[in-house]
Design a protein around this motif. Structure first.
Motif, PDB file in Angstrom:
ATOM      1  N   SER A  49       0.845  -1.200   0.000  1.00  0.00           N
ATOM      2  CA  SER A  49       0.000   0.000   0.000  1.00  0.00           C
ATOM      3  C   SER A  49       0.878   1.247   0.000  1.00  0.00           C
ATOM      4  O   SER A  49       1.852   1.344   0.742  1.00  0.00           O
ATOM      5  CB  SER A  49      -0.894   0.000   1.235  1.00  0.00           C
ATOM      6  OG  SER A  49      -1.631   1.200   1.291  1.00  0.00           O
ATOM      7  N   THR A  50       0.504   2.200  -0.852  1.00  0.00           N
ATOM      8  CA  THR A  50       1.203   3.487  -0.877  1.00  0.00           C
ATOM      9  C   THR A  50       0.282   4.625  -0.439  1.00  0.00           C
ATOM     10  O   THR A  50       0.684   5.780  -0.467  1.00  0.00           O
ATOM     11  CB  THR A  50       1.756   3.792  -2.280  1.00  0.00           C
ATOM     12  OG1 THR A  50       0.675   3.816  -3.215  1.00  0.00           O
ATOM     13  CG2 THR A  50       2.790   2.769  -2.687  1.00  0.00           C
ATOM     14  N   GLY A  51      -0.950   4.281  -0.046  1.00  0.00           N
ATOM     15  CA  GLY A  51      -1.856   5.302   0.478  1.00  0.00           C
ATOM     16  C   GLY A  51      -3.264   5.178  -0.046  1.00  0.00           C
ATOM     17  O   GLY A  51      -3.555   4.394  -0.938  1.00  0.00           O
ATOM     18  N   THR A  52      -4.129   5.964   0.566  1.00  0.00           N
ATOM     19  CA  THR A  52      -5.530   6.013   0.160  1.00  0.00           C
ATOM     20  C   THR A  52      -5.965   7.463   0.033  1.00  0.00           C
ATOM     21  O   THR A  52      -5.341   8.361   0.583  1.00  0.00           O
ATOM     22  CB  THR A  52      -6.451   5.316   1.191  1.00  0.00           C
ATOM     23  OG1 THR A  52      -6.319   5.990   2.437  1.00  0.00           O
ATOM     24  CG2 THR A  52      -6.105   3.856   1.353  1.00  0.00           C
ATOM     25  N   ASN A  53      -7.027   7.647  -0.701  1.00  0.00           N
ATOM     26  CA  ASN A  53      -7.598   8.974  -0.884  1.00  0.00           C
ATOM     27  C   ASN A  53      -9.115   8.841  -0.780  1.00  0.00           C
ATOM     28  O   ASN A  53      -9.693   7.915  -1.342  1.00  0.00           O
ATOM     29  CB  ASN A  53      -7.191   9.533  -2.253  1.00  0.00           C
ATOM     30  CG  ASN A  53      -7.630  10.958  -2.438  1.00  0.00           C
ATOM     31  OD1 ASN A  53      -7.626  11.731  -1.492  1.00  0.00           O
ATOM     32  ND2 ASN A  53      -8.013  11.306  -3.659  1.00  0.00           N
ATOM     33  N   THR A  54      -9.756   9.748  -0.071  1.00  0.00           N
ATOM     34  CA  THR A  54     -11.211   9.717   0.092  1.00  0.00           C
ATOM     35  C   THR A  54     -11.803  11.043  -0.345  1.00  0.00           C
ATOM     36  O   THR A  54     -11.335  12.103   0.073  1.00  0.00           O
ATOM     37  CB  THR A  54     -11.588   9.436   1.565  1.00  0.00           C
ATOM     38  OG1 THR A  54     -11.053   8.173   1.946  1.00  0.00           O
ATOM     39  CG2 THR A  54     -13.092   9.428   1.757  1.00  0.00           C
ATOM     40  N   ASN A  55     -12.827  10.958  -1.184  1.00  0.00           N
ATOM     41  CA  ASN A  55     -13.575  12.140  -1.620  1.00  0.00           C
ATOM     42  C   ASN A  55     -15.046  11.895  -1.335  1.00  0.00           C
ATOM     43  O   ASN A  55     -15.556  10.808  -1.596  1.00  0.00           O
ATOM     44  CB  ASN A  55     -13.401  12.398  -3.115  1.00  0.00           C
ATOM     45  CG  ASN A  55     -12.005  12.832  -3.463  1.00  0.00           C
ATOM     46  OD1 ASN A  55     -11.436  13.676  -2.784  1.00  0.00           O
ATOM     47  ND2 ASN A  55     -11.446  12.248  -4.505  1.00  0.00           N
ATOM     48  N   THR A  56     -15.717  12.909  -0.826  1.00  0.00           N
ATOM     49  CA  THR A  56     -17.156  12.813  -0.583  1.00  0.00           C
ATOM     50  C   THR A  56     -17.841  13.927  -1.349  1.00  0.00           C
ATOM     51  O   THR A  56     -17.398  15.073  -1.324  1.00  0.00           O
ATOM     52  CB  THR A  56     -17.470  12.930   0.924  1.00  0.00           C
ATOM     53  OG1 THR A  56     -16.764  11.901   1.611  1.00  0.00           O
ATOM     54  CG2 THR A  56     -18.951  12.777   1.181  1.00  0.00           C
ATOM     55  N   SER A  57     -18.921  13.564  -2.033  1.00  0.00           N
ATOM     56  CA  SER A  57     -19.676  14.570  -2.781  1.00  0.00           C
ATOM     57  C   SER A  57     -21.162  14.355  -2.565  1.00  0.00           C
ATOM     58  O   SER A  57     -21.614  13.239  -2.323  1.00  0.00           O
ATOM     59  CB  SER A  57     -19.337  14.493  -4.268  1.00  0.00           C
ATOM     60  OG  SER A  57     -19.632  13.216  -4.773  1.00  0.00           O
ATOM     61  N   ASN A  62     -27.804  13.137  -1.292  1.00  0.00           N
ATOM     62  CA  ASN A  62     -27.255  11.873  -0.834  1.00  0.00           C
ATOM     63  C   ASN A  62     -25.741  11.973  -0.952  1.00  0.00           C
ATOM     64  O   ASN A  62     -25.218  12.192  -2.032  1.00  0.00           O
ATOM     65  CB  ASN A  62     -27.792  10.714  -1.683  1.00  0.00           C
ATOM     66  CG  ASN A  62     -27.429   9.381  -1.096  1.00  0.00           C
ATOM     67  OD1 ASN A  62     -27.099   9.268   0.078  1.00  0.00           O
ATOM     68  ND2 ASN A  62     -27.486   8.362  -1.924  1.00  0.00           N
ATOM     69  N   PHE A  63     -25.038  11.805   0.158  1.00  0.00           N
ATOM     70  CA  PHE A  63     -23.589  11.911   0.134  1.00  0.00           C
ATOM     71  C   PHE A  63     -22.976  10.611  -0.341  1.00  0.00           C
ATOM     72  O   PHE A  63     -23.254   9.550   0.211  1.00  0.00           O
ATOM     73  CB  PHE A  63     -23.050  12.280   1.523  1.00  0.00           C
ATOM     74  CG  PHE A  63     -23.353  13.691   1.907  1.00  0.00           C
ATOM     75  CD1 PHE A  63     -22.547  14.726   1.457  1.00  0.00           C
ATOM     76  CD2 PHE A  63     -24.450  13.996   2.687  1.00  0.00           C
ATOM     77  CE1 PHE A  63     -22.823  16.045   1.800  1.00  0.00           C
ATOM     78  CE2 PHE A  63     -24.745  15.303   3.034  1.00  0.00           C
ATOM     79  CZ  PHE A  63     -23.929  16.329   2.582  1.00  0.00           C
ATOM     80  N   MET A  64     -22.165  10.702  -1.376  1.00  0.00           N
ATOM     81  CA  MET A  64     -21.456   9.546  -1.915  1.00  0.00           C
ATOM     82  C   MET A  64     -19.970   9.701  -1.607  1.00  0.00           C
ATOM     83  O   MET A  64     -19.408  10.779  -1.773  1.00  0.00           O
ATOM     84  CB  MET A  64     -21.654   9.424  -3.432  1.00  0.00           C
ATOM     85  CG  MET A  64     -23.079   9.111  -3.845  1.00  0.00           C
ATOM     86  SD  MET A  64     -23.702   7.545  -3.228  1.00  0.00           S
ATOM     87  CE  MET A  64     -22.685   6.381  -4.111  1.00  0.00           C
ATOM     88  N   THR A  65     -19.376   8.622  -1.155  1.00  0.00           N
ATOM     89  CA  THR A  65     -17.957   8.610  -0.839  1.00  0.00           C
ATOM     90  C   THR A  65     -17.233   7.767  -1.867  1.00  0.00           C
ATOM     91  O   THR A  65     -17.731   6.713  -2.275  1.00  0.00           O
ATOM     92  CB  THR A  65     -17.724   8.024   0.568  1.00  0.00           C
ATOM     93  OG1 THR A  65     -18.443   8.827   1.506  1.00  0.00           O
ATOM     94  CG2 THR A  65     -16.251   8.004   0.933  1.00  0.00           C
ATOM     95  N   GLN A  66     -16.074   8.242  -2.300  1.00  0.00           N
ATOM     96  CA  GLN A  66     -15.230   7.461  -3.199  1.00  0.00           C
ATOM     97  C   GLN A  66     -13.860   7.313  -2.555  1.00  0.00           C
ATOM     98  O   GLN A  66     -13.200   8.298  -2.263  1.00  0.00           O
ATOM     99  CB  GLN A  66     -15.092   8.132  -4.562  1.00  0.00           C
ATOM    100  CG  GLN A  66     -14.229   7.309  -5.518  1.00  0.00           C
ATOM    101  CD  GLN A  66     -14.172   7.914  -6.903  1.00  0.00           C
ATOM    102  OE1 GLN A  66     -15.145   8.461  -7.398  1.00  0.00           O
ATOM    103  NE2 GLN A  66     -13.005   7.819  -7.527  1.00  0.00           N
ATOM    104  N   ASP A  67     -13.481   6.070  -2.303  1.00  0.00           N
ATOM    105  CA  ASP A  67     -12.166   5.762  -1.752  1.00  0.00           C
ATOM    106  C   ASP A  67     -11.291   5.191  -2.849  1.00  0.00           C
ATOM    107  O   ASP A  67     -11.730   4.315  -3.596  1.00  0.00           O
ATOM    108  CB  ASP A  67     -12.268   4.714  -0.629  1.00  0.00           C
ATOM    109  CG  ASP A  67     -12.999   5.219   0.598  1.00  0.00           C
ATOM    110  OD1 ASP A  67     -13.104   6.443   0.766  1.00  0.00           O
ATOM    111  OD2 ASP A  67     -13.451   4.374   1.394  1.00  0.00           O
TER     112      ASP A  67
END
Length: 167
Positions: A49-57, A62-67
């Motif tokens: 693993s080199t990391g994660t990124n999370t975006n919520t819109s 309705n809030f959608m999260t993208q990891d």
């Protein structure tokens, strides 16, 4: 007096009755376990693993999260995959996710794509089979209104019949 008791009983039934729909969602802890399992499998494939990124819109209230989860091997090859979901919480405080889907996957080496991102890849299979292990009950507004109308009509008919019977 009997007529009044019947109306009170019907009123109580009306106010304490609602129609519920049951459906199943995925506990957030279950989703986290699947992500951890994928990470372990990636390590077994030589990718760390080199990391994660999370975006919520917000989409239509309705809030959608993208990891996005990123990995790299010792040769510098990279792989990342993304999942989207709606994160929510029950009245009891249990976190859960709905509408979970894999929404992206890419590799820097085209030879790795099918193995890591293809339809038969362990990443895609793990995301597609995440169990729905949390039962949810949600009030169905339309069924509740229909029930209320039915109870009201029934109570009215009974009241009319009692009134006609007392004459």
């Amino acid at each position: 007096m009997r007529k009044c008791s019947l109306l009170i009983l019907l009123g109580v039934l009306f106010f304490f009755t609602s129609c519920m729909d049951t459906y199943y969602v995925t506990k957030k802890s279950t989703f986290n376990n699947v992500v951890q399992s994928i990470q372990s499998q990636m390590v077994a494939q030589g990718f760390n693993s080199t990391g994660t990124n999370t975006n919520t819109s917000a989409m239509a209230n309705n809030f959608m999260t993208q990891d996005t989860y990123r990995f790299a091997d010792s040769l510098g090859n990279t792989m990342s995959y993304s999942v989207s979901y709606s994160a929510k919480q029950t009245k009891e405080g249990i976190q859960y996710v709905e509408h979970l889907e894999m929404c992206g996957c890419e590799t820097s080496n085209p030879k790795d794509y099918e193995r890591l991102c293809g339809d038969d890849s362990f990443v895609r299979q793990q995301i597609n089979i995440v169990p729905k292990d949390q039962e949810m009950e949600v009030e169905n507004y339309n069924k509740t209104v229909l029930l209320a109308v039915g109870v009201t009509i029934g109570a009215s008919l009974i009241a009319i019949l009692f009134a006609l019977g007392m004459k």
